[in-house]
Design a protein around this motif. Structure first.
Motif, PDB file in Angstrom:
ATOM      1  N   LYS A 265      21.160  29.150  46.520  1.00 55.95           N
ATOM      2  CA  LYS A 265      21.155  30.164  47.570  1.00 55.95           C
ATOM      3  C   LYS A 265      21.366  31.524  46.902  1.00 55.95           C
ATOM      4  O   LYS A 265      22.406  31.759  46.285  1.00 55.95           O
ATOM      5  CB  LYS A 265      22.259  29.888  48.581  1.00 55.95           C
ATOM      6  N   PRO A 266      20.416  32.432  46.999  1.00 55.65           N
ATOM      7  CA  PRO A 266      20.554  33.737  46.306  1.00 55.65           C
ATOM      8  C   PRO A 266      21.676  34.567  46.920  1.00 55.65           C
ATOM      9  O   PRO A 266      21.976  34.457  48.107  1.00 55.65           O
ATOM     10  CB  PRO A 266      19.194  34.389  46.512  1.00 55.65           C
ATOM     11  N   PHE A 267      22.306  35.363  46.097  1.00 55.61           N
ATOM     12  CA  PHE A 267      23.339  36.267  46.592  1.00 55.61           C
ATOM     13  C   PHE A 267      22.721  37.669  46.762  1.00 55.61           C
ATOM     14  O   PHE A 267      21.738  38.031  46.121  1.00 55.61           O
ATOM     15  CB  PHE A 267      24.541  36.326  45.643  1.00 55.61           C
TER      16      PHE A 267
ATOM     17  N   LEU B 161      20.352  40.148  52.552  1.00 57.28           N
ATOM     18  CA  LEU B 161      19.709  39.948  51.267  1.00 57.28           C
ATOM     19  C   LEU B 161      18.703  41.050  50.929  1.00 57.28           C
ATOM     20  O   LEU B 161      18.385  41.266  49.755  1.00 57.28           O
ATOM     21  CB  LEU B 161      18.979  38.590  51.260  1.00 57.28           C
ATOM     22  N   ASP B 162      18.189  41.756  51.956  1.00 57.04           N
ATOM     23  CA  ASP B 162      17.044  42.642  51.728  1.00 57.04           C
ATOM     24  C   ASP B 162      17.336  44.130  51.912  1.00 57.04           C
ATOM     25  O   ASP B 162      16.453  44.960  51.729  1.00 57.04           O
ATOM     26  CB  ASP B 162      15.893  42.240  52.649  1.00 57.04           C
TER      27      ASP B 162
END
Length: 804
Positions: free
Chosen positions: A707-709, A774-775
């Motif tokens: 899961k990206p941080f 995230l973005d």
């Protein structure tokens, strides 16, 4: 079992050199006998001679010492100091001259000594100094007619032997004898077996017999009982060759009659008993089951209470022996015994094993009977015993052998496929080779077809119940080291893992990482402890327990683990972190065994959570510490969405939580009830948890997902709401995460408040919420509607109000 190679050489040629013993150890190991030790016995007794005491004088400076002058065949008599109480004028004893190496003195050379001012140039020896026995009663008393002055004791008492100690498996009772081991070696080597012989006993005039009967109720557990009367016996010490052999294998020589029964026991593996015929009232033997609560006093002078499953040997009036285990107090051989009754019987192994356990007795006889003895060789055993009685005690046979047989167990034939034998072993043996291997071990083989043998095991092989037993014999005779290497693997290369064992391994690693130590408890526990700690928990009772304290199968790990914790706490091991990972046993009527086994993990904490430092003081464990450990463990198992509910199952106090995943209960944690701990003798607070690993296995994610941080900064908001105090904090946190959606990354309670400004029965909880995306960077316009949605959700679901 100890094997004397001198004794074993009566049956088969034995090389006692270092190389020969090493080869023998290898052969025994390949046969299945685990060799534990090899001991060389060296009792040369060089320099020890017979000496006649010709003068005894008092010691000038010691009341308990005397001066003995002895004639030892030298040019002049020798004077030395002696403290033996049995020293007397005219006796013949053993003299160790200067330089002699005595086994009882670590084989160190004997030196001249000055004892209380008097020089002593030698030593008058007891049996313990000579290595003959452990007796310290006095110096050796020899027969002057047999031992002239100066005769070396090595001629009769010198002894050299090699003793191999082997561990015999439970299924091979036939190996508990020198005959059985020699029979195996002869088969392995392909040589003939020699049976030791003594001159047959002489028959006296007349026909003296005892009446033998086996009660109907005892017929199944005593299929055979034989008795032979012998007369004219002279009780005396055994000859040196017999005493030496018995001592080599760890048996203490007693007298020639008792020693013969022990000798035959070790030689042929069949237990015997010799009764003084004067003590067999009515000259009658009756085999029966004991009455419930009947008393019996054994040879060790201990009175024991028996039950109806014990087997007794009785005369016309009273019990004289506990069958297969030990003789009675009145059954022993006296110094003036002349008439004997030799008993040789066969008993059911289970009856003897359970009887010995319930009576708290274990003997060489019970050890053999409980593994099974050959029920068909009774006559040969009695004949061997009679011949040795005649040899060492001068006894004669006074009557015919009385052999009472009820029903001997049938010997079932087994069918063996040669192709299956080769497939299992990886051999390529022909039928003739397989047949030869089995017949060397005493199995009779008949040809059914070119691939099938009908095999009848010998009478001494009780464990032969399946064709696989025959295949094992073929492997042992051919040699395990003959199994060839295979180019192609016949096993799947893909690793198949057991999910329960996999999660158990992960849980064990997590607990060790968290600073806990693993405890291994006994699955058999004390039912009284279960009744104190878990009074409403059903458990399985063991029919034939080793002890009353081990008569129940544990329905939970916690009672045993708490017992371990209390044991440590009461011995000042104050800061405890223990866990146990094993099976629980629950009654289950739908199971074939009546038992359902479930793998659990239990853990306990006690003592200090934090040791004192210069910065802050110590802190004791509390329920939140055990909760933290459990939650971290579940996180390590990758189990999410764990809910908690208040509960109070035994043995926990009200300060307890049930753990649930979805609607399924997976564990419990909390403080152990102080009253329950007090019943175990503990006053210290203990915190514990019990987790069902098989239930957790359903929810554990074995493969972690990436899961990206977020690369953007987080935004923190505090939220304080007032709710009823019975609403769990975990429910609030779950509702916040759900209402916050993807923007809520983390939420935790950091403050609790009750008091002024808060209505009774309610509580204020302050939470810290972390928002992140995230973005992008989050702004107020992103956070405010989500925050408002969280407040509305809590208001609607829990009737919560914002605290101003």
């Amino acid at each position: 079992m100890k094997i004397s190679l001198n004794w074993l050489s009566d049956f088969i040629a034995i090389d006692t050199s270092e190389e020969g013993v090493s080869q023998l150890v290898h052969e025994l190991t390949m046969a299945g006998l685990e060799v534990e030790s090899v001991t060389r016995i060296e009792r040369s007794l060089e320099g020890v001679v017979a000496a006649h005491v010709i003068q005894v004088d008092p010691h000038p400076d010691a009341d308990k010492l005397r001066l003995a002058t002895v004639d030892f065949g030298g040019e002049e008599p020798l004077r030395l100091v002696c403290g033996a109480p049995n020293l007397r004028l005219g006796m013949t004893t053993a003299l160790a001259q200067l330089g002699s190496k005595l086994p009882g003195l670590d084989n160190q050379p004997l030196k001249k000594a000055k004892i209380r001012g008097v020089e002593s140039c030698g030593m008058l020896c007891s049996e313990v100094e000579l290595g003959l026995s452990d007796s310290h009663a006095g110096i050796l008393d020899l027969d002057a007619e047999v031992w002239p002055a100066g005769r070396p004791l090595a001629e009769e008492h010198g002894w050299q032997d090699v003793v191999i100690d082997v561990e015999v498996t439970q299924n091979r009772g036939d190996w508990l004898s020198l005959h059985g081991v020699a029979r195996e070696l002869a088969a392995l080597r392909g040589v003939a077996l020699t049976l030791p012989q003594a001159a047959p006993a002489v028959r006296a005039e007349g026909n003296r017999q005892v009446r033998v009967s086996i009660d109907t109720a005892a017929a199944k557990v005593c299929p055979r009982y034989a008795g032979l009367v012998m007369s004219g016996a002279r009780v005396s010490p055994s000859p040196a060759w017999m005493a030496n052999r018995l001592s080599s294998v760890g048996l203490r020589p007693i007298n020639n009659i008792v020693d013969v029964t022990n000798y035959v026991l070790w030689e042929l593996g069949h237990p015997l008993h010799a009764f003084d015929l004067r003590e067999v009232r009515g000259e009658e033997i009756r085999v029966r089951l004991a009455n419930e609560g009947e008393s019996f006093t054994s040879l060790d002078e201990v009175e024991r209470k028996l039950d109806k499953e014990h087997l007794l040997i009785c005369d016309a009036e009273r019990p004289v022996a506990l069958a297969g285990i030990m003789g009675g107090l009145t059954s022993g051989i006296a110094g003036d015994t002349q008439e004997l009754l030799i008993e040789c019987a066969a008993f059911d192994p289970v009856c003897i094993r359970m009887g010995a356990r319930r009576a708290g007795l274990a003997s060489d006889s019970s050890r053999r009977f409980e593994r099974g003895v050959d029920m068909h060789n009774v006559q040969q055993v009695v004949e061997r015993t009679a011949s040795l009685m005649a040899l060492v005690a001068g006894a004669s046979i006074a009557g015919e052998l009385v052999d009472c047989i009820t029903e001997l167990p049938a010997i079932n034939s087994l069918e063996l496929k040669v192709s299956r034998c080769n497939a299992l072993l990886g051999f390529n043996l022909k039928r003739e080779q397989v047949q030869d291997c089995l017949e060397r071990l005493g199995t009779r083989c008949e040809l059914v077809d070119e691939d099938t043998l009908r095999c009848t095991p010998p009478t001494w092989r009780f464990e032969m119940q399946h064709a696989e037993n025959l295949i094992e014999d073929v492997a042992r005779m051919t040699g395990y080291d003959q199994v060839g290497e295979s180019v192609r693997a016949r096993v799947p290369l893909g690793l198949r893992t057991n999910p329960v064992l996999e999660i158990s391994s992960i849980a064990r690693e997590q607990m060790l990482r968290l600073g806990f130590q693993q405890a291994v408890g006994n699955p058999m526990v004390d039912p009284k402890v279960l009744e104190r700690l878990m009074p409403e928990s059903a458990f399985l009772r063991i029919r034939n327990p080793l002890a009353e304290e081990m008569s129940a199968l544990r329905p939970a790990l916690l009672p045993g683990l708490l017992n371990t914790a209390v044991y440590n706490l009461n011995r000042r091991n104050d800061d405890l972190r223990l866990f146990e990972l094993d099976r629980e046993f629950h009654p289950d009527s739908e199971s074939e065994t009546g038992c359902r086994e479930v793998r659990h993990l239990a853990l306990v904490m006690a003592g200090r959570r934090r040791l004192p430092t210069w910065q802050e003081g110590e802190r004791a464990c509390d329920v939140y510490d055990i909760k933290e450990v459990v939650l971290e463990l579940l996180q390590g198992l990758r189990i999410d969405a764990v809910r908690t509910e208040s509960a109070q199952p035994a043995p926990f106090s009200a300060n307890c939580l049930l753990l649930k995943v979805g609607k399924e209960e997976v564990g419990v944690l909390g403080q152990v009830d102080p009253l329950a701990l007090e019943s175990l003798g503990c006053q210290v607070p203990v915190f514990a948890a019990d987790l069902n690993l098989e239930a957790l296995m359903t929810y554990a994610r074995r493969n972690p997902k990436y899961k990206p941080f977020s690369r953007y900064p987080s935004v923190w908001r505090d939220l304080a709401v007032i709710t009823r105090e019975d609403i769990p904090a975990g429910d609030l946190l779950t509702a916040i995460r759900k209402a916050g959606g993807k923007l809520v990354q983390d939420v935790d309670v950091f403050d609790l408040y009750q008091g002024e400004g808060i209505p009774a029965g309610q509580i204020s909880r302050a939470c810290k919420i972390r928002f992140s995306a995230l973005d992008r960077n989050l702004c107020e316009a992103d956070i405010e509607p989500v925050f408002r949605n969280i407040v509305d959700s809590l208001t609607k679901k829990f009737d919560a109000t914002l605290r101003s």
